[in-house]
Design an enzyme around this catalytic site. Structure first.
Site, short mmCIF file in Angstrom:
data_model
loop_
_atom_site.label_atom_id
_atom_site.label_comp_id
_atom_site.label_asym_id
_atom_site.label_seq_id
_atom_site.Cartn_x
_atom_site.Cartn_y
_atom_site.Cartn_z
N CYS A 65 0.83 -1.08 0.01
CA CYS A 65 -0.09 -0.18 -0.01
C CYS A 65 0.93 1.36 -0.09
CB CYS A 65 -0.92 0.00 1.01
SG CYS A 65 -0.34 0.38 2.95
N HIS A 98 13.32 -15.34 12.76
CA HIS A 98 12.81 -15.46 14.28
C HIS A 98 11.47 -15.19 14.79
CE1 HIS A 98 17.19 -13.69 15.11
NE2 HIS A 98 17.28 -14.70 14.23
#
Length: 151
Positions: A65, A98
């Site tokens: 966006c 992670h």
């Protein structure tokens, strides 16, 4: 791996480059629109991309966006979606490794084409870590998600 790609009108100018980068990596793309620069609402497209993962039509997604912020907020409202907005390669890869991020949100008005390509490649190259500390932390995120509580 199948990657869903979606954008609003502000993200549209970057969409073809994102798709080309994914295809260059040898991955399949599902183009969920928008298909021109007529104004549309970013939550509709972030939801389409998120639901493609939820419904197992895609493994990951990239949503673009204007700033990346609105798309990120909207995508994260869908269960099992772990979206992050990244405008650097280290964080895009580390977010997968992670944190098990599965949706990359980009701001087409924030970054240029070449950096966007590098970020998408970094996101796609990441694999969620098998290290105990990352598994444990992600398990805690899933527990929060399942409970629907934040306190």
């Amino acid at each position: 791996m199948i990657i869903a790609v979606a954008c609003d009108h502000a993200g549209f100018p970057l969409k073809d480059d994102v798709i080309a980068t994914i295809e260059k990596e040898g991955l399949q793309v599902i183009d969920l629109g928008t298909y021109d620069q007529e104004p549309v609402d970013y939550p509709d497209y972030a939801e389409k991309a998120a639901k493609a993962i939820l419904n197992k039509q895609a493994d990951r997604a990239v949503v673009v966006c204007g700033s990346g912020v609105g798309a990120c907020i909207a995508a994260n409202k869908v269960k099992v979606i772990y979206a992050g907005i990244y405008h650097d390669t280290y964080s895009a890869k580390q977010g997968v490794e992670h944190d098990n991020m599965n949706v990359l949100c980009l701001g087409a008005r924030i970054i240029g084409v070449e950096l966007a390509k590098e970020i998408v490649s970094a996101f796609l190259s990441g694999r969620f870590s098998t290290e105990e500390r990352h598994q444990r932390r992600f398990g805690k995120i899933q527990k929060i998600e399942a409970s629907g509580k934040t306190n």
